[in-house]
Design a protein around this motif. Structure first.
Motif, PDB file in Angstrom:
ATOM      1  N   ASP A 152     -10.798  -2.926   6.184  1.00 50.14           N
ATOM      2  CA  ASP A 152      -9.561  -2.863   6.953  1.00 50.14           C
ATOM      3  C   ASP A 152      -8.432  -3.498   6.119  1.00 50.14           C
ATOM      4  O   ASP A 152      -8.445  -4.706   5.877  1.00 50.14           O
ATOM      5  N   LEU A 153      -7.486  -2.663   5.723  1.00 44.50           N
ATOM      6  CA  LEU A 153      -6.383  -3.169   4.892  1.00 44.50           C
ATOM      7  C   LEU A 153      -5.151  -3.534   5.723  1.00 44.50           C
ATOM      8  O   LEU A 153      -4.160  -4.035   5.180  1.00 44.50           O
ATOM      9  N   ALA A 154      -5.215  -3.290   7.023  1.00 44.65           N
ATOM     10  CA  ALA A 154      -4.040  -3.561   7.861  1.00 44.65           C
ATOM     11  C   ALA A 154      -3.639  -5.034   7.732  1.00 44.65           C
ATOM     12  O   ALA A 154      -4.486  -5.921   7.681  1.00 44.65           O
ATOM     13  N   LYS A 160       0.127  -0.922   7.101  1.00 44.15           N
ATOM     14  CA  LYS A 160      -1.189  -0.283   6.985  1.00 44.15           C
ATOM     15  C   LYS A 160      -1.930  -0.779   5.737  1.00 44.15           C
ATOM     16  O   LYS A 160      -3.144  -0.605   5.613  1.00 44.15           O
ATOM     17  N   SER A 161      -1.195  -1.386   4.815  1.00 45.59           N
ATOM     18  CA  SER A 161      -1.816  -1.897   3.585  1.00 45.59           C
ATOM     19  C   SER A 161      -0.964  -3.036   3.044  1.00 45.59           C
ATOM     20  O   SER A 161       0.265  -3.006   3.160  1.00 45.59           O
ATOM     21  N   GLY A 186       2.361   0.123   1.950  1.00 53.19           N
ATOM     22  CA  GLY A 186       2.522  -0.402   3.303  1.00 53.19           C
ATOM     23  C   GLY A 186       3.968  -0.647   3.682  1.00 53.19           C
ATOM     24  O   GLY A 186       4.295  -0.779   4.872  1.00 53.19           O
ATOM     25  N   ALA A 187       4.841  -0.731   2.690  1.00 50.49           N
ATOM     26  CA  ALA A 187       6.271  -0.967   2.929  1.00 50.49           C
ATOM     27  C   ALA A 187       7.005  -0.688   1.625  1.00 50.49           C
ATOM     28  O   ALA A 187       6.385  -0.589   0.564  1.00 50.49           O
ATOM     29  N   VAL A 232       1.139  -7.741  -1.784  1.00 49.31           N
ATOM     30  CA  VAL A 232       1.434  -7.672  -3.218  1.00 49.31           C
ATOM     31  C   VAL A 232       2.479  -6.589  -3.430  1.00 49.31           C
ATOM     32  O   VAL A 232       2.400  -5.507  -2.861  1.00 49.31           O
ATOM     33  N   GLN A 233       3.482  -6.936  -4.222  1.00 53.02           N
ATOM     34  CA  GLN A 233       4.562  -5.988  -4.500  1.00 53.02           C
ATOM     35  C   GLN A 233       4.334  -5.376  -5.884  1.00 53.02           C
ATOM     36  O   GLN A 233       4.001  -6.089  -6.831  1.00 53.02           O
ATOM     37  N   VAL A 234       4.560  -4.084  -5.978  1.00 50.78           N
ATOM     38  CA  VAL A 234       4.311  -3.377  -7.237  1.00 50.78           C
ATOM     39  C   VAL A 234       5.600  -2.700  -7.676  1.00 50.78           C
ATOM     40  O   VAL A 234       6.122  -1.839  -6.963  1.00 50.78           O
TER      41      VAL A 234
END
Ligand SMILES: Cc1cc2nc3c(=O)[nH]c(=O)nc-3n(C[C@H](O)[C@H](O)[C@H](O)COP(=O)(O)O)c2cc1C
Length: 337
Positions: A3-5, A14-15, A40-41, A266-268
């Protein structure tokens, strides 16, 4: 199936793998692709204090000009005085909101509490789900000491938080003397999160041209360990603060390491610029695989497991580790001789 939520600053994602601030947000199609790949965002590129100051200056010019001339006088105004940066940013935000069905985080970038901070309210009204406030501060004034810098930055955070009802995360440089204390102070000022770290784009010195030149290169995973160190300490020492990791996330393993050290998300950025928005899927799937392989049923279960409070040997995050690391080198050298 893991579950990545994730809950980040009250937002449901959602991630925990999200697009970090950068140019990707300027292209709604690329943003949509990143979301389809599992982001997720989306954090937007920054709107800078300097851009808004220019805009305010333009507004003053207009008022002065209209005061000096009759009602038709607007036609005298030089078009260039109207920098539409702020309005353009709002339009971009609106386009992004239409393009994706995940939270969109607007980014403000500045260092002084002033009139420009009212723009935070405009961003919220335009649909931003949260704000990231980037404090890219370069100390060049020898009369302003560290305490004064932190007081000024805290006042700015308080002003921005006070202007909006949406959550605010503060993106910090890696160079604070007492990061946990400062982060706690920002939390006291109303910030719900901290993003570690800002990437400092140091200029290069060209002796042949006798110039100081702008320089931008994408990150590598070598930037991750300094983030992990800060996450491990902050997640243990400043409870309740949601931590975002920015810097050096290029693979699922990196995301898993950051979460184990306490990151909420985590931001990519660089990896999506180097390989395209689909790289988010590789990182998200790699994270899911790492969780599965470790027997974790969710990202939440992994979060903070290796931080300063919970690591099997917490001194690995402290000064003692430094002493032992140097000692280790000595024994390696001794083995060679
Ligand atoms: C081309 C480029 C543009 C960026 N623009 C912004 C920006 O507008 N605002 C901001 O806060 N950070 C910006 N950043 C910094 C990234 O958000 C991020 O903090 C940094 O690149 C480290 O993450 P990474 O290793 O995933 O690239 C930018 C980075 C790059 C490479």
């Amino acid at each position: 199936m893991v579950d990545l939520a994730t809950r980040w600053m009250g937002l449901t994602l959602k991630s925990p793998v999200i697009v970090g601030a950068g140019p990707l947000s300027q292209d709604p199609d690329a943003a949509r692709q990143a979301v389809e790949a599992g982001a997720g965002a989306i954090v937007m590129h920054s709107l800078f204090e300097e851009q808004l100051a220019e805009e305010q200056m333009a507004a003053h010019l207009m008022i002065d000009a209209l005061a000096d001339h009759d009602a038709e006088a607007g036609g005298f105004l030089p078009a260039a005085a109207f920098s539409m940066d702020g309005e353009g940013y709002l339009a971009e935000l609106a386009a992004l909101k239409r393009a994706v069905d995940v939270p969109v985080i607007a980014s403000l970038n500045g260092i002084s509490a002033g009139g420009w901070t009212h723009y935070a309210g405009k961003l919220a009204a335009a649909g931003a789900d949260a704000l990231e406030l980037n404090l890219y501060d370069i100390a060049i004034d020898f009369t302003e000491d560290a305490a004064a810098v932190e007081a000024r930055q805290t006042a700015l955070v308080r002003a921005v938080v006070g202007a909006v009802a949406i959550p605010v995360t503060v993106k910090l440089a890696p160079t604070y003397t007492a990061l946990p204390a400062f982060a706690a102070r920002l939390q006291g000022a109303g910030a719900q999160g901290v993003t570690v770290f800002n990437r400092l784009f140091d200029p290069r010195v060209d002796l042949d041209a006798l110039e100081v030149q702008r320089h931008l290169e994408l990150s590598t995973p070598a930037e991750l360990p300094s983030r992990l160190h800060a996450l491990a300490i902050l997640s243990a020492r400043v409870p309740g603060l949601d931590l975002a990791c920015s810097g050096g996330i290029h693979a699922g393993q990196h995301a898993a390491q950051a979460i184990a050290c306490g990151a909420t998300v985590v931001q990519v950025t660089s990896a999506t610029l180097a390989h395209g928005p689909d790289r988010i899927a590789t990182i998200r799937d790699g994270l899911a695989h790492a969780l599965d392989a470790g027997g974790y049923r969710s990202a939440d279960a992994l979060r903070g497991i290796l931080n300063l409070d919970r690591a099997p040997d917490p001194t690995a995050w402290t000064r003692l580790n430094y002493v032992r690391t140097l000692d280790g080198w000595r024994s390696i050298l001794n083995q060679r001789t």
